[in-house]
Design a protein around this motif. Structure first.
Motif, PDB file in Angstrom:
ATOM      1  N   HIS A 361       0.811  -1.219   0.000  1.00 43.71           N
ATOM      2  CA  HIS A 361       0.000   0.000   0.000  1.00 43.71           C
ATOM      3  C   HIS A 361       0.847   1.272   0.000  1.00 43.71           C
ATOM      4  O   HIS A 361       0.476   2.267  -0.628  1.00 43.71           O
ATOM      5  CB  HIS A 361      -0.981  -0.024   1.175  1.00 43.71           C
ATOM      6  N   LEU A 362       1.988   1.228   0.665  1.00 41.50           N
ATOM      7  CA  LEU A 362       2.829   2.440   0.673  1.00 41.50           C
ATOM      8  C   LEU A 362       3.541   2.613  -0.668  1.00 41.50           C
ATOM      9  O   LEU A 362       3.766   3.731  -1.131  1.00 41.50           O
ATOM     10  CB  LEU A 362       3.823   2.400   1.842  1.00 41.50           C
ATOM     11  N   ILE A 372       7.201  11.137  -2.687  1.00 41.78           N
ATOM     12  CA  ILE A 372       7.660  10.019  -1.849  1.00 41.78           C
ATOM     13  C   ILE A 372       8.906   9.415  -2.481  1.00 41.78           C
ATOM     14  O   ILE A 372       8.850   8.750  -3.518  1.00 41.78           O
ATOM     15  CB  ILE A 372       6.555   8.947  -1.674  1.00 41.78           C
ATOM     16  N   GLY A 373      10.043   9.686  -1.857  1.00 43.98           N
ATOM     17  CA  GLY A 373      11.314   9.241  -2.420  1.00 43.98           C
ATOM     18  C   GLY A 373      11.635   7.809  -2.047  1.00 43.98           C
ATOM     19  O   GLY A 373      12.286   7.083  -2.797  1.00 43.98           O
ATOM     20  N   ASP A 374      11.192   7.386  -0.876  1.00 44.61           N
ATOM     21  CA  ASP A 374      11.536   6.041  -0.426  1.00 44.61           C
ATOM     22  C   ASP A 374      10.492   5.562   0.572  1.00 44.61           C
ATOM     23  O   ASP A 374       9.902   6.365   1.314  1.00 44.61           O
ATOM     24  CB  ASP A 374      12.936   6.053   0.224  1.00 44.61           C
ATOM     25  N   VAL A 375      10.301   4.241   0.572  1.00 47.08           N
ATOM     26  CA  VAL A 375       9.410   3.604   1.545  1.00 47.08           C
ATOM     27  C   VAL A 375      10.203   2.488   2.189  1.00 47.08           C
ATOM     28  O   VAL A 375      10.842   1.698   1.496  1.00 47.08           O
ATOM     29  CB  VAL A 375       8.171   3.033   0.805  1.00 47.08           C
ATOM     30  N   ARG A 376      10.213   2.447   3.509  1.00 51.00           N
ATOM     31  CA  ARG A 376      10.952   1.377   4.214  1.00 51.00           C
ATOM     32  C   ARG A 376      10.029   0.766   5.269  1.00 51.00           C
ATOM     33  O   ARG A 376       9.406   1.502   6.044  1.00 51.00           O
ATOM     34  CB  ARG A 376      12.201   1.961   4.903  1.00 51.00           C
ATOM     35  N   ILE A 384       8.059   6.750   5.436  1.00 46.58           N
ATOM     36  CA  ILE A 384       7.761   7.291   4.104  1.00 46.58           C
ATOM     37  C   ILE A 384       8.587   8.569   4.005  1.00 46.58           C
ATOM     38  O   ILE A 384       8.335   9.539   4.723  1.00 46.58           O
ATOM     39  CB  ILE A 384       6.258   7.605   3.980  1.00 46.58           C
ATOM     40  N   GLU A 385       9.581   8.535   3.119  1.00 48.23           N
ATOM     41  CA  GLU A 385      10.515   9.659   3.066  1.00 48.23           C
ATOM     42  C   GLU A 385      10.089  10.635   1.975  1.00 48.23           C
ATOM     43  O   GLU A 385       9.946  10.249   0.817  1.00 48.23           O
ATOM     44  CB  GLU A 385      11.910   9.098   2.771  1.00 48.23           C
ATOM     45  N   LEU A 386       9.885  11.899   2.347  1.00 48.44           N
ATOM     46  CA  LEU A 386       9.437  12.902   1.376  1.00 48.44           C
ATOM     47  C   LEU A 386      10.627  13.720   0.870  1.00 48.44           C
ATOM     48  O   LEU A 386      11.412  14.244   1.663  1.00 48.44           O
ATOM     49  CB  LEU A 386       8.399  13.828   2.013  1.00 48.44           C
ATOM     50  N   VAL A 387      10.749  13.796  -0.446  1.00 51.71           N
ATOM     51  CA  VAL A 387      11.861  14.533  -1.048  1.00 51.71           C
ATOM     52  C   VAL A 387      11.330  15.478  -2.132  1.00 51.71           C
ATOM     53  O   VAL A 387      10.360  15.163  -2.815  1.00 51.71           O
ATOM     54  CB  VAL A 387      12.894  13.564  -1.691  1.00 51.71           C
ATOM     55  N   SER A 388      11.973  16.648  -2.267  1.00 48.46           N
ATOM     56  CA  SER A 388      11.510  17.563  -3.309  1.00 48.46           C
ATOM     57  C   SER A 388      12.103  17.168  -4.659  1.00 48.46           C
ATOM     58  O   SER A 388      11.648  17.628  -5.698  1.00 48.46           O
ATOM     59  CB  SER A 388      11.868  19.004  -2.947  1.00 48.46           C
ATOM     60  N   ASN A 389      13.098  16.289  -4.641  1.00 48.33           N
ATOM     61  CA  ASN A 389      13.711  15.829  -5.881  1.00 48.33           C
ATOM     62  C   ASN A 389      14.250  14.409  -5.653  1.00 48.33           C
ATOM     63  O   ASN A 389      15.110  14.205  -4.792  1.00 48.33           O
ATOM     64  CB  ASN A 389      14.846  16.803  -6.238  1.00 48.33           C
TER      65      ASN A 389
END
Ligand SMILES: Cc1ncc(COP(=O)(O)O)c(C=O)c1O
Length: 452
Positions: A361-362, A372-376, A384-389
């Motif tokens: 789901h993530l 969302i740059g990465d899901v672990r 849930i890692e949020l990145v602008s790039n």
């Protein structure tokens, strides 16, 4: 780019405009007055004050504030594996309070022995000796003292960005500036290596960088003869960094090669969070000392401890802990009931199943939102890692904070770690339906913040 936000580790977002705006919109005059009283009476400190809201109840997976609003609590300071007000745990605590409320030093009781026996059965290898403490920081202190005494050496190697508790010894091995700054000299003999998957590691990216990090550890150990232990969290709970099996096994090997102890801080992650009772089980290694706490007391009672290898029982002539509540009868009853509940309700199995569910789901959300740059995910611990790039991995810190307040408005609470990581720590009793509800809230919040 704001360098401070980009290097934010825990991140203090308690004094921001977004926080103020959320409070102005949602809280009643009566609640604001309670917050003001709290602010007047309590010493202010980073991250704990000023408070977000005033609550009146915590039950199951929910918190209820004094304005009657209920939120799903996927933060819970990592104490609520078995849910708040778990009846089984509460009954055990009440019965113990009625039977024997306090265990004075120099006495023992069957309840303490039963808990020690249970932990030893659960822990692998010759992790056969325990000592309890009234909190995680105190248990870390015990582990550090035992490592010094057992080896006759005094230096410790830990990781930057880590947290092992808030006392002077714990912040000395810890690696977060918000705890280490402006406080004067720390404990001597502490050295730091980079954490696994360090943000912008000087060694580069990915597993190659992590391997170089371990090369550097070996390099340090070749030069420093007085090192007694390496201490770290096997899975860092705040931003959910999950080392590879190869990394952890080589770390164990390096410690063995140089004759230093490996202390694993599993305070927020042991007892089911990652789908196993202990995190090191995922790695097929046995630490010399494992430190546990947080949910050990069933989300009610402050309870922590260490489990050490049998040959480390060498400090009978000094006091390692000597805490007034060092062998709390009520704490032991709470811990025993917590472990029994996890076993009876098959919560380890549930956490493993929910890991798969969460990943699917993530990752779906990741396909939907470029931010969302990465899901672990490991068990029921997710980041849930949020990145602008996505290329540069620039942190999307302002957006992460907005998502938090959108979620709080819709009924979901969690912690933002490292400035840009949405960390989900659901109680292990959270059902798939409740999880669906929580992820739907997160989806709506991401849509509101990043597509409208
Ligand atoms: C990894 C880790 N170690 C140690 C501690 C300290 O535990 P306590 O707050 O019970 O003293 C914490 C608490 O957040 C933690 O997360």
């Amino acid at each position: 780019m704001d360098i401070r936000i980009n290097s934010r580790i825990e991140g203090d977002i308690n004094g921001t405009d977004a926080r103020q705006a959320w409070q102005d919109e949602h809280l009643s005059e009566e609640t604001l007055a309670v917050l003001e009283q709290d602010s007047k009476l309590f010493l202010h400190q980073s991250m704990s004050t000023p408070c977000l809201n005033a609550i009146v109840n915590a039950e199951g997976i929910y918190l209820e504030d004094q304005d009657g609003r209920k939120v799903i609590d996927f933060h819970g300071n990592s104490v609520h594996q078995v849910g708040y007000k778990n009846e089984y745990v509460m009954n055990a605590i009440i019965a113990q309070m009625q039977q024997l409320p306090f265990l004075p030093r120099r006495y023992t009781s069957k309840i303490a022995i039963q808990l020690a026996q249970k932990l030893i059965e659960l822990a692998p290898g010759d992790l056969n000796k325990v000592l309890f403490a009234p909190g995680g920081t105190s248990a870390i202190g015990i582990a550090l003292k035992l490592a010094r005494r057992a080896t006759g050496k005094h230096k410790m190697i830990s990781t930057w960005d880590s947290f092992h508790g808030a006392s002077l010894d714990a912040i000395s091995v810890g690696g977060e500036s918000v705890f280490r700054s402006g406080i004067g000299p720390l404990m001597s003999g502490t050295e730091h290596m980079m954490p696994y998957n360090s943000y912008r590691s000087i060694f580069g990216e990915g597993e190659a960088a992590n391997a170089k990090n371990l090369d550097y550890l070996a390099y340090m150990l070749e030069r420093e003869e007085d090192v007694c232990a390496v201490i770290l969290e096997p899975i860092r709970s705040t931003d959910v960094q999950i080392p590879s099996v190869a990394y952890m096994q080589r770390l164990r090997q390096i410690c063995d090669d140089y004759g230093v102890l490996l202390i694993l801080d599993e305070i927020p992650t042991a007892l089911g969070r990652t789908g196993t009772m202990f995190v090191h089980e995922h790695y097929g290694i046995v630490p010399d000392i494992v430190v546990i706490g947080k949910g050990f007391g069933g989300g009610i009672f402050p309870m922590a401890g260490i489990i050490a290898r049998e040959h480390l029982d060498i400090a009978g002539d000094i006091s390692l802990g000597h805490y007034t509540h060092e062998k709390s009868a009520v704490g032991c009853a709470a811990a025993l009931a917590t472990i029994a509940y996890i076993e009876q309700e098959n919560l380890l199995e549930h956490a493993k199943n929910m890991e798969r569910w969460l990943l699917v789901h993530l990752q779906e959300l990741q396909r939907k939102y470029a931010v969302i740059g990465d899901v672990r995910v490991k068990g029921m611990l997710a980041a849930i890692e949020l990145v602008s790039n996505r290329e540069t991995k620039e942190k999307e810190a302002a957006g992460a904070e907005k998502v938090l307040y959108e979620c709080l408005s819709r009924g979901l609470s969690f912690k933002v770690s490292s400035g840009n990581v949405i960390t989900l720590v659901p109680p292990l009793i959270t059902t798939a339906e409740q999880m669906e509800e929580a992820i739907a809230i997160l989806d709506q919040a991401l849509e509101q913040v990043f597509t409208k």
